[in-house]
Design an enzyme around this catalytic site. Structure first.
Site, short mmCIF file in Angstrom:
data_model
loop_
_atom_site.label_atom_id
_atom_site.label_comp_id
_atom_site.label_asym_id
_atom_site.label_seq_id
_atom_site.Cartn_x
_atom_site.Cartn_y
_atom_site.Cartn_z
N CYS A 142 6.68 79.95 -0.06
CA CYS A 142 6.40 79.59 -1.44
C CYS A 142 7.62 80.04 -2.25
CB CYS A 142 5.13 80.29 -1.93
SG CYS A 142 4.40 79.47 -3.34
N CYS A 174 15.49 73.52 2.47
CA CYS A 174 15.22 74.74 3.24
C CYS A 174 16.43 75.09 4.10
CB CYS A 174 14.01 74.54 4.15
SG CYS A 174 12.46 74.38 3.26
N CYS A 218 3.28 75.88 -1.64
CA CYS A 218 3.39 75.54 -3.07
C CYS A 218 4.29 74.32 -3.22
CB CYS A 218 3.86 76.72 -3.90
SG CYS A 218 5.51 77.30 -3.55
#
Length: 166
Positions: A12, A96, A88
């Site tokens: 998140c 990422c 989220c």
């Protein structure tokens, strides 16, 4: 995926509420089959007290959690992840890090209980609501026959769990 324990990283943005709840729930429900971790793209630096209180209300340990960067899990020597799950909406759209070992990924978005205003009781209800959704999804995840599913089927199941509400 013929091994155990499986390493699962919940992501998140702030790593203070939802990802902490998911980590604690999987640690409590997953037994020896899973190692749970959590991290954030922009960690808050502290864990929300209502996240810890919610874990405690589920009779789960509420100590030892910390808000940390996902960079810790992309660094050399970090545990190799089998599953990476964003919980989220902000983290789902972010770029990422490159995760070693090519883990399975899924998005299980849950409304941010830390953003909920209102009274202390209303905020606590928001945390319990998020925990209920995450608990249900984790239970579905735990029911999957991981050792028997091929990679495509497992990826589809993992992503489908993110559409489950309660």
């Amino acid at each position: 995926m013929p091994h155990s324990p499986y390493n699962v990283l919940f992501l998140c943005t702030g790593n203070s509420a939802r990802s902490i709840l998911a980590e604690g729930l999987l640690k409590g429900l997953g037994g020896d089959r899973f190692q749970a971790y959590s991290a954030g793209s922009a960690p808050m630096g502290t864990v929300h007290p209502l996240a810890l209180a919610t874990l405690k209300s589920y009779s789960l340990p509420s100590d030892g959690y910390r808000s940390k960067s996902w960079d810790e899990f992309a660094a050399p020597g970090a545990p190799s992840m089998d599953f990476i799950i964003t919980v989220c909406d902000n983290a789902a759209g972010e770029v990422c890090p490159v995760w070693p070992g090519r883990p399975m990924t899924a998005h299980w978005g849950v409304p941010d209980p830390a953003a909920h205003g209102g009274s202390e009781d209303e905020r606590a209800r928001a945390f319990h609501g998020a925990a209920r959704v995450l608990k249900r999804r984790i239970e579905l995840f735990l029911s999957l026959p991981l050792e028997r599913l091929d990679a495509m089927s497992l990826q589809a199941e993992l992503r489908g769990i993110g559409k489950t509400q309660e």
